[in-house]
Write an enzyme that holds these catalytic residues in place. Sequence first.
Site, PDB file in Angstrom:
ATOM      1  N   ARG A  36      16.016 -23.261 -18.517  1.00 35.64           N
ATOM      2  CA  ARG A  36      17.041 -22.224 -18.738  1.00 35.64           C
ATOM      3  C   ARG A  36      18.309 -22.823 -19.342  1.00 35.64           C
ATOM      4  NH1 ARG A  36      16.138 -17.979 -13.758  1.00 35.64           N
ATOM      5  NH2 ARG A  36      14.746 -16.661 -14.978  1.00 35.64           N
ATOM      6  N   LYS A 201       1.029  -7.939  -7.271  1.00 40.78           N
ATOM      7  CA  LYS A 201       1.123  -6.567  -6.770  1.00 40.78           C
ATOM      8  C   LYS A 201       0.994  -5.535  -7.877  1.00 40.78           C
ATOM      9  CE  LYS A 201       4.470  -7.187  -3.087  1.00 40.78           C
ATOM     10  NZ  LYS A 201       5.854  -6.764  -3.011  1.00 40.78           N
ATOM     11  N   GLY A 357       8.589 -15.574 -15.620  1.00 44.06           N
ATOM     12  CA  GLY A 357       8.056 -15.714 -14.269  1.00 44.06           C
ATOM     13  C   GLY A 357       6.814 -16.577 -14.251  1.00 44.06           C
ATOM     14  N   GLY A 380      12.020 -10.680 -14.270  1.00 41.45           N
ATOM     15  CA  GLY A 380      12.369  -9.282 -13.987  1.00 41.45           C
ATOM     16  C   GLY A 380      12.840  -8.547 -15.230  1.00 41.45           C
TER      17      GLY A 380
HETATM   18  P1  AMP Z   1       3.631 -11.853  -9.952  1.00 45.46           P
HETATM   19  O1  AMP Z   1       4.886 -12.521  -9.523  1.00 45.46           O
HETATM   20  O2  AMP Z   1       3.475 -10.454  -9.514  1.00 45.46           O
HETATM   21  O3  AMP Z   1       3.325 -12.050 -11.418  1.00 45.46           O
HETATM   22  O4  AMP Z   1       2.465 -12.582  -9.156  1.00 45.46           O
HETATM   23  C1  AMP Z   1       2.179 -13.931  -9.298  1.00 45.46           C
HETATM   24  C2  AMP Z   1       1.484 -14.411  -8.073  1.00 45.46           C
HETATM   25  O5  AMP Z   1       0.279 -13.695  -7.901  1.00 45.46           O
HETATM   26  C3  AMP Z   1       1.107 -15.864  -8.183  1.00 45.46           C
HETATM   27  O6  AMP Z   1       1.796 -16.599  -7.200  1.00 45.46           O
HETATM   28  C4  AMP Z   1      -0.385 -15.878  -7.912  1.00 45.46           C
HETATM   29  O7  AMP Z   1      -0.811 -16.915  -7.059  1.00 45.46           O
HETATM   30  C5  AMP Z   1      -0.620 -14.540  -7.236  1.00 45.46           C
HETATM   31  N1  AMP Z   1      -2.000 -14.083  -7.401  1.00 45.46           N
HETATM   32  C6  AMP Z   1      -2.695 -13.973  -8.537  1.00 45.46           C
HETATM   33  N2  AMP Z   1      -3.959 -13.584  -8.295  1.00 45.46           N
HETATM   34  C7  AMP Z   1      -4.075 -13.449  -6.968  1.00 45.46           C
HETATM   35  C8  AMP Z   1      -5.152 -13.086  -6.101  1.00 45.46           C
HETATM   36  N3  AMP Z   1      -6.363 -12.783  -6.593  1.00 45.46           N
HETATM   37  N4  AMP Z   1      -4.897 -13.035  -4.768  1.00 45.46           N
HETATM   38  C9  AMP Z   1      -3.682 -13.334  -4.285  1.00 45.46           C
HETATM   39  N5  AMP Z   1      -2.618 -13.693  -5.052  1.00 45.46           N
HETATM   40  C10 AMP Z   1      -2.827 -13.761  -6.366  1.00 45.46           C
END
Ligand code: AMP
Length: 400
Positions: A36, A201, A357, A380
């Site tokens: 950054r 999520k 991210g 974000g």
């Molecule tokens: P996000 O911040 O929503 O992009 O989510 C990223 C996170 O999702 C990372 O830390 C991954 O380890 C987690 N992730 C990806 N696939 C899975 C999965 N199948 N089960 C649990 N966590 C996951």
Amino acid sequence: MAKKSIASVDVSGKRVLVRVDFNVPIENGIIEDDRRIKAALPTIRSVIDRGGRAILCSHLGRPEGKGYEADSSLEPCAKRLGELLGKPVAFPSQNCIDDTAAAAVAAMKNGEVLLLENLRHHKGEKKGDAAFAGKLASYADVYVNDAFGTCHRPDASMVAVPKAVKGPKVMGFLVEKEIKYLSEALARPQAPFVVVLGGAKVSDKMAAIEHLLPKCSAVLVGGAMAYTFLKAMGRDVGNSRVEEDRLGDAKRTIELAARHKCDLHLPTDHVCSTQFAENAGDINVFENNIPDGFMGMDIGLKTQAKYAVVLNKAKTIVWNGPMGVFEWPAFAVGTKSVARAIAEATGRGATTIVGGGDSAAAVEQFGLAEKFSHVSTGGGASLEMLEGKRFESVDVLDEA
Ligand code: AMP
């Protein structure tokens, strides 16, 4: 309407207040990732090389606004920035708006750089407080927003400060590049436009999916969010991570995709384990249904191959969120395969963008960052752009 860029402002002899995003991970005073800081260099250099005085301000972490805290001090960033610029960066005070800081700003010479202490040591920053903003604005003949990672926040330094500055209020080069890629890719995507969404999520990505469905020809889903979709379709997903309260939303999204003739692809094979752990004991691959006792951790080889075929034909690709638990090597294969397929698409002339991210971190980790048209610095903020939101912090800047 396009916004004015720092490139078009005469900064010679001017006090230029640059809102940067130096919210970097620091452990025991050591900066663990300085991307950054590096991302702000073109703007800072442009100011000082043209005889301006660069006054930099940023937040770091989430202090509660109760005054100075050593843990969230920006001092290590001043030192690192000095090394990168090859010249000293002043760090005059533990308080960004006290008399010492104001006197140091007033004493600056052309071509000098100064970094103010963490804005969030003051409550006024998060509150968008006008008195706090007025003090910061008093340092500035010119205001520059180069903090893309913070553009979705209405904090004082992002909105109230530019409103209070009388002189030009412009974008820095980083914000300009981020907006150019993200907004142009979304406003006028060259077809086929393919969106890849993953991560933890479904609830975090729902608004982005709904905004993008009418614009793209295919959405490729991976990560934990895929299991909420699969469960909504009646599949067995074992112990995979599912957001039960989002099953209805997932069903609605599947119907919406069909209505817009957008192919919503979901994984058809899954790398599963019995525990959520790096060295999980039992790892198995299942097609379609996942038995009880197993949880999906990554997309399988068949899904990777299917996704590669879709990405191979794309002219515009936007990616946000990993395909699996990529932090652990056993479950990083799917994310790496998608990253490679997108990198190959760039080589064929496609415009390829990875949202910030975790997916940006994954691309860096795989050494593929150079092979994307654009790797966003804002998690974000880039997701909110994919949702079609406007940023007040950009709206307040001067028009070009
Ligand atoms: P996000 O911040 O929503 O992009 O989510 C990223 C996170 O999702 C990372 O830390 C991954 O380890 C987690 N992730 C990806 N696939 C899975 C999965 N199948 N089960 C649990 N966590 C996951």
